[in-house]
Design a protein around this motif. Structure first.
Motif, PDB file in Angstrom:
ATOM      1  N   ALA A  79      22.076  44.031  60.785  1.00  0.00           N
ATOM      2  CA  ALA A  79      21.031  43.176  60.003  1.00  0.00           C
ATOM      3  C   ALA A  79      20.184  44.227  59.429  1.00  0.00           C
ATOM      4  CB  ALA A  79      20.833  41.946  60.445  1.00  0.00           C
ATOM      5  N   ALA A  80      19.669  44.657  60.374  1.00  0.00           N
ATOM      6  CA  ALA A  80      18.413  45.319  60.493  1.00  0.00           C
ATOM      7  C   ALA A  80      18.499  46.721  59.514  1.00  0.00           C
ATOM      8  CB  ALA A  80      17.824  45.912  62.171  1.00  0.00           C
ATOM      9  N   ASP A  81      19.695  47.058  59.626  1.00  0.00           N
ATOM     10  CA  ASP A  81      20.755  48.165  58.615  1.00  0.00           C
ATOM     11  C   ASP A  81      20.624  48.311  57.365  1.00  0.00           C
ATOM     12  OD1 ASP A  81      20.970  49.430  61.561  1.00  0.00           O
ATOM     13  OD2 ASP A  81      23.376  49.318  61.039  1.00  0.00           O
ATOM     14  N   LEU A  82      20.862  46.143  57.203  1.00  0.00           N
ATOM     15  CA  LEU A  82      20.886  45.877  55.782  1.00  0.00           C
ATOM     16  C   LEU A  82      19.350  45.640  54.987  1.00  0.00           C
ATOM     17  CD1 LEU A  82      21.757  45.398  52.698  1.00  0.00           C
ATOM     18  CD2 LEU A  82      22.605  42.942  54.047  1.00  0.00           C
ATOM     19  N   LEU A  83      18.584  45.739  55.858  1.00  0.00           N
ATOM     20  CA  LEU A  83      17.421  45.102  55.157  1.00  0.00           C
ATOM     21  C   LEU A  83      16.187  46.939  55.461  1.00  0.00           C
ATOM     22  CD1 LEU A  83      15.037  43.570  55.617  1.00  0.00           C
ATOM     23  CD2 LEU A  83      14.167  43.962  57.643  1.00  0.00           C
TER      24      LEU A  83
END
Length: 295
Positions: A79-83
């Motif tokens: 999720a952090a990568d996508l954000l």
């Protein structure tokens, strides 16, 4: 292909469509890559969307910027990568679509940062892991389907994935999408992404962290704490499921519906398996289109 630099990664991504089109980000799963969407991207681009398809951490040309960064595969990392990807491209909000690991990233961003998500297409439903209950036994039929997860929790499994990643990928494709008649060139195009130097480490960590057998990245602990509360998803959502999914077959009852509080629609596709974007690309295109105009 373009490279997008975030604080943690240099993310490789495919991009197609007008630069001023409404952005759509398509996220692949394990074990696969951006080829999942090769029949989806042209249709969305032709409809006026700006379409982006990143390789996840541990896949293809995507690379960690710092050798000291933990090679985490936990859900908060995805999720952090996508954000971070959205931030780096200065995309204030996008339609997100994904399955498996990629669907998990999409669901988490939609749950925790709903202002960044115009709409969500989640293949498989509410994909956020309930880690607190992960070690509760499932029915034996489901435990059997998860053999690869137990395998990767052992040293033998880590060595096996290192030595036999293509063979394991081929086996999982056949088991999870039994009606998809893929050929060897199709497998080979995607299997090249599994030669990423971090593929095994990220994969093994993902399946160990979710069962408490590996610590998470301390930098991601705040996200994991928020996910432990089982947040609802408050953005417009379409759920797609393959009736022949050999990894997690859909149930007759829509057990995920209570986790979504905005407009919501579920569609179960007959004879379609786990790799739904490859088997029924038109359903993904239609689902994205149903969530809003291309701009």
């Amino acid at each position: 292909m373009r490279l997008v630099r975030t604080p943690v990664l240099e993310i490789a991504a495919l991009e197609q469509g007008p630069s001023d089109g409404a952005p759509v980000v398509l996220m692949h799963g394990f074990p696969s890559d951006v080829h999942d969407y090769e029949q989806v991207v042209p249709a969305l681009a032709a409809a006026g969307y700006r379409v982006l398809v990143p390789w996840l951490r541990g896949y293809g040309p995507t690379r960690f910027r710092n050798p000291a960064t933990p090679r985490s595969g936990q859900q908060a990392a995805l999720a952090a990568d996508l954000l971070g990807f959205l931030d780096a491209l200065e995309i204030s909000s996008a339609t997100l679509a994904g399955y498996d690991w990629g669907g998990r990233a999409c669901c988490i961003v939609a749950a925790l940062w709903p202002e960044r998500v115009r709409g969500l297409v989640t293949i498989g439903g509410y994909n956020i892991q309930d880690i607190a209950r992960a070690n509760e036994p499932a029915l034996p039929t489901q435990e059997l389907r998860y053999w690869y997860q137990w395998y990767l929790n052992t040293p033998r499994g880590e060595a096996g994935l290192t030595a036999n990643r293509r063979e394991i990928g081929r086996l999982l494709w056949r088991m999870w999408s039994p009606n998809w008649a893929f050929d060897e060139p199709t497998l080979a195009r995607t299997a090249a992404s599994w030669d990423n130097p971090d593929f095994v480490a990220v994969s093994v960590h993902s399946y160990r962290h979710r069962y408490g057998a590996a610590d998470g990245d301390p930098a991601l602990a705040p996200i994991e704490r928020r996910l432990a509360a089982r947040p609802r998803i408050t953005v417009p959502t379409v759920v797609l499921e393959g009736a022949a999914d050999g990894a997690m077959p859909p149930t007759a009852e829509d057990r995920h519906a209570p986790m979504f509080t905005a407009s919501y629609r579920r569609e179960v596709l007959p004879r379609v398996g786990h790799f739904l974007p490859r088997e029924a690309p038109e359903a993904v295109v239609a689902a994205v289109g149903s969530l809003g105009a291309a701009g």
